[in-house]
Design a protein around this motif. Sequence first.
Motif, PDB file in Angstrom:
ATOM      1  N   ILE A  36      23.666 -24.448  21.729  1.00 36.62           N
ATOM      2  CA  ILE A  36      24.130 -24.450  23.116  1.00 36.62           C
ATOM      3  C   ILE A  36      22.969 -24.656  24.077  1.00 36.62           C
ATOM      4  O   ILE A  36      23.101 -25.315  25.117  1.00 36.62           O
ATOM      5  N   ASN A  37      21.805 -24.121  23.727  1.00 34.76           N
ATOM      6  CA  ASN A  37      20.655 -24.140  24.633  1.00 34.76           C
ATOM      7  C   ASN A  37      20.310 -25.512  25.200  1.00 34.76           C
ATOM      8  O   ASN A  37      20.008 -25.635  26.392  1.00 34.76           O
ATOM      9  N   PRO A  38      20.347 -26.599  24.399  1.00 39.51           N
ATOM     10  CA  PRO A  38      20.050 -27.909  24.993  1.00 39.51           C
ATOM     11  C   PRO A  38      20.994 -28.285  26.120  1.00 39.51           C
ATOM     12  O   PRO A  38      20.581 -28.927  27.087  1.00 39.51           O
ATOM     13  N   MET A  39      22.264 -27.907  26.003  1.00 36.48           N
ATOM     14  CA  MET A  39      23.210 -28.210  27.072  1.00 36.48           C
ATOM     15  C   MET A  39      22.897 -27.384  28.332  1.00 36.48           C
ATOM     16  O   MET A  39      23.044 -27.863  29.459  1.00 36.48           O
ATOM     17  N   ILE A  40      22.458 -26.149  28.112  1.00 34.57           N
ATOM     18  CA  ILE A  40      22.015 -25.342  29.248  1.00 34.57           C
ATOM     19  C   ILE A  40      20.774 -25.977  29.872  1.00 34.57           C
ATOM     20  O   ILE A  40      20.615 -26.026  31.096  1.00 34.57           O
ATOM     21  N   ASN A  41      19.891 -26.508  29.012  1.00 34.19           N
ATOM     22  CA  ASN A  41      18.674 -27.162  29.508  1.00 34.19           C
ATOM     23  C   ASN A  41      18.988 -28.361  30.390  1.00 34.19           C
ATOM     24  O   ASN A  41      18.348 -28.559  31.431  1.00 34.19           O
ATOM     25  N   VAL A  42      19.953 -29.189  29.961  1.00 37.35           N
ATOM     26  CA  VAL A  42      20.240 -30.376  30.766  1.00 37.35           C
ATOM     27  C   VAL A  42      20.853 -29.979  32.106  1.00 37.35           C
ATOM     28  O   VAL A  42      20.601 -30.618  33.140  1.00 37.35           O
ATOM     29  N   PRO A  70       4.374 -20.970  17.418  1.00 35.30           N
ATOM     30  CA  PRO A  70       5.456 -21.814  17.942  1.00 35.30           C
ATOM     31  C   PRO A  70       5.648 -21.711  19.444  1.00 35.30           C
ATOM     32  O   PRO A  70       6.012 -22.690  20.097  1.00 35.30           O
ATOM     33  N   LEU A  71       5.386 -20.539  20.016  1.00 30.47           N
ATOM     34  CA  LEU A  71       5.524 -20.400  21.468  1.00 30.47           C
ATOM     35  C   LEU A  71       4.487 -21.235  22.204  1.00 30.47           C
ATOM     36  O   LEU A  71       4.787 -21.856  23.233  1.00 30.47           O
ATOM     37  N   MET A  72       3.277 -21.273  21.688  1.00 27.48           N
ATOM     38  CA  MET A  72       2.251 -22.093  22.321  1.00 27.48           C
ATOM     39  C   MET A  72       2.591 -23.581  22.184  1.00 27.48           C
ATOM     40  O   MET A  72       2.407 -24.364  23.106  1.00 27.48           O
ATOM     41  N   LEU A  73       3.106 -23.952  21.018  1.00 31.72           N
ATOM     42  CA  LEU A  73       3.531 -25.338  20.832  1.00 31.72           C
ATOM     43  C   LEU A  73       4.672 -25.677  21.793  1.00 31.72           C
ATOM     44  O   LEU A  73       4.714 -26.768  22.371  1.00 31.72           O
ATOM     45  N   PHE A  74       5.596 -24.736  21.966  1.00 34.81           N
ATOM     46  CA  PHE A  74       6.709 -24.954  22.891  1.00 34.81           C
ATOM     47  C   PHE A  74       6.216 -25.111  24.320  1.00 34.81           C
ATOM     48  O   PHE A  74       6.694 -25.970  25.066  1.00 34.81           O
ATOM     49  N   ALA A  75       5.252 -24.272  24.704  1.00 32.47           N
ATOM     50  CA  ALA A  75       4.718 -24.358  26.063  1.00 32.47           C
ATOM     51  C   ALA A  75       4.051 -25.712  26.294  1.00 32.47           C
ATOM     52  O   ALA A  75       4.172 -26.305  27.367  1.00 32.47           O
ATOM     53  N   VAL A  76       3.333 -26.217  25.272  1.00 33.30           N
ATOM     54  CA  VAL A  76       2.724 -27.543  25.375  1.00 33.30           C
ATOM     55  C   VAL A  76       3.810 -28.598  25.569  1.00 33.30           C
ATOM     56  O   VAL A  76       3.709 -29.476  26.429  1.00 33.30           O
ATOM     57  N   ALA A  77       4.871 -28.495  24.767  1.00 37.18           N
ATOM     58  CA  ALA A  77       5.955 -29.463  24.850  1.00 37.18           C
ATOM     59  C   ALA A  77       6.669 -29.391  26.199  1.00 37.18           C
ATOM     60  O   ALA A  77       6.998 -30.421  26.807  1.00 37.18           O
ATOM     61  N   ALA A  78       6.902 -28.167  26.692  1.00 40.02           N
ATOM     62  CA  ALA A  78       7.637 -27.995  27.949  1.00 40.02           C
ATOM     63  C   ALA A  78       6.897 -28.611  29.128  1.00 40.02           C
ATOM     64  O   ALA A  78       7.516 -29.062  30.087  1.00 40.02           O
ATOM     65  N   ARG A  79       5.560 -28.644  29.048  1.00 41.56           N
ATOM     66  CA  ARG A  79       4.768 -29.190  30.143  1.00 41.56           C
ATOM     67  C   ARG A  79       4.452 -30.669  29.951  1.00 41.56           C
ATOM     68  O   ARG A  79       3.854 -31.284  30.819  1.00 41.56           O
ATOM     69  N   PHE A  94      16.029 -20.413  30.572  1.00 37.86           N
ATOM     70  CA  PHE A  94      15.322 -20.045  31.799  1.00 37.86           C
ATOM     71  C   PHE A  94      13.851 -19.745  31.531  1.00 37.86           C
ATOM     72  O   PHE A  94      13.009 -19.950  32.409  1.00 37.86           O
ATOM     73  N   TYR A  95      13.532 -19.288  30.315  1.00 38.71           N
ATOM     74  CA  TYR A  95      12.125 -19.149  29.947  1.00 38.71           C
ATOM     75  C   TYR A  95      11.441 -20.513  29.998  1.00 38.71           C
ATOM     76  O   TYR A  95      10.340 -20.654  30.548  1.00 38.71           O
ATOM     77  N   GLY A  96      12.104 -21.527  29.439  1.00 37.93           N
ATOM     78  CA  GLY A  96      11.529 -22.870  29.471  1.00 37.93           C
ATOM     79  C   GLY A  96      11.341 -23.387  30.878  1.00 37.93           C
ATOM     80  O   GLY A  96      10.331 -24.030  31.191  1.00 37.93           O
ATOM     81  N   LEU A  97      12.307 -23.097  31.755  1.00 41.90           N
ATOM     82  CA  LEU A  97      12.214 -23.536  33.145  1.00 41.90           C
ATOM     83  C   LEU A  97      11.027 -22.879  33.852  1.00 41.90           C
ATOM     84  O   LEU A  97      10.233 -23.559  34.531  1.00 41.90           O
ATOM     85  N   VAL A  98      10.885 -21.566  33.697  1.00 36.43           N
ATOM     86  CA  VAL A  98       9.795 -20.847  34.361  1.00 36.43           C
ATOM     87  C   VAL A  98       8.441 -21.324  33.845  1.00 36.43           C
ATOM     88  O   VAL A  98       7.506 -21.558  34.619  1.00 36.43           O
ATOM     89  N   ARG A  99       8.331 -21.507  32.510  1.00 38.59           N
ATOM     90  CA  ARG A  99       7.057 -21.945  31.950  1.00 38.59           C
ATOM     91  C   ARG A  99       6.713 -23.365  32.378  1.00 38.59           C
ATOM     92  O   ARG A  99       5.547 -23.720  32.523  1.00 38.59           O
ATOM     93  N   LYS A 100       7.734 -24.201  32.583  1.00 39.04           N
ATOM     94  CA  LYS A 100       7.480 -25.565  33.034  1.00 39.04           C
ATOM     95  C   LYS A 100       6.946 -25.568  34.459  1.00 39.04           C
ATOM     96  O   LYS A 100       6.100 -26.390  34.818  1.00 39.04           O
ATOM     97  N   LYS A 101       7.430 -24.659  35.284  1.00 42.56           N
ATOM     98  CA  LYS A 101       7.031 -24.617  36.682  1.00 42.56           C
ATOM     99  C   LYS A 101       5.720 -23.848  36.906  1.00 42.56           C
ATOM    100  O   LYS A 101       5.038 -24.076  37.904  1.00 42.56           O
ATOM    101  N   ALA A 102       5.384 -22.930  36.009  1.00 46.24           N
ATOM    102  CA  ALA A 102       4.161 -22.143  36.189  1.00 46.24           C
ATOM    103  C   ALA A 102       2.935 -23.021  35.966  1.00 46.24           C
ATOM    104  O   ALA A 102       2.784 -23.624  34.912  1.00 46.24           O
TER     105      ALA A 102
END
Length: 301
Positions: free
Chosen positions: A113-119, A231-240, A168-176
Amino acid sequence: MITPSIPQSSLQRGLAAAVAAYVMWGLLPLYFRALHDVPPLELVGWRVLFTVPVCFAIVAMRRQGTEVRAALTDWRVLGQLVLSALLIGGNWLIYVIAINNGHVLATSLGYYINPMINVLIGTLFLDEKLTRVQWAAVALAGFGIALLLAGAVETLAVALSLAFTFAFYGLVRKKAPVESVPGLTVETLVLLAPALAIVSIAAAGPQGTSLAMGGNITPMLAGAGLATAVPLMLFAVAARSMPLSTLGFVQFLSPTIAFVLGLTVFGEKLDPARLACFALIWASIAIYSWDMLRRARTAAA
């Protein structure tokens, strides 16, 4: 999907980081299954405690101490990272409780479901645009989620909680405005005090902390720091490095691995409501993916 222009090198770096992160997350149920005897809240506390030294080691190796101090002294950035820390801490707790209670398929559904929330978040907050076909895919996924109200409310609660906290974690990390490793370091420092309190309370109990269990428990608890940080650090790299909606598309790797594990290793059963929900989610993913590929081919022509 119409997205802002991003350099090809950044997209490639983000894609590689995203794939690695989601494969690791997909295999996490096996890791936490081995830690089933550790109470969920205490397990999250140990995850935080053992993640802190991993982050400090990487910060020292990459000489990013100045960035950590800058994030800690900038109230706006610190506020963003406090929010992201609370979101990821809540996500960890929900996930561990779900795995310990045998709801691996519910966690799989949550990350489908998360990808649909992301879009939707990308559309609302990041000026990313959806085509009509992609809106239809999102609507189909929404209908599938609604089916759970008929016979799998517990699955729905777990799935939506995981999906929204991580989106929302992904959104906040993308904006920080802070890099992945310094950001994660500050997040774990924010969670350090409650983690210490949780572990201290466990230590004062009649059985002491889970580190006293012996066997493989101690090294696996210590390894939770790496299993959490990497994986969280990899995710943060990807999100930015890539659009949030595209990042959500790559996320299908993780729930697919968890889905297979839930049916095979964990022996969960698919009741009619959950089967229908998964079928509609998969259909929406197929439609969304087809539209993205079609538009990419058109743009390249």
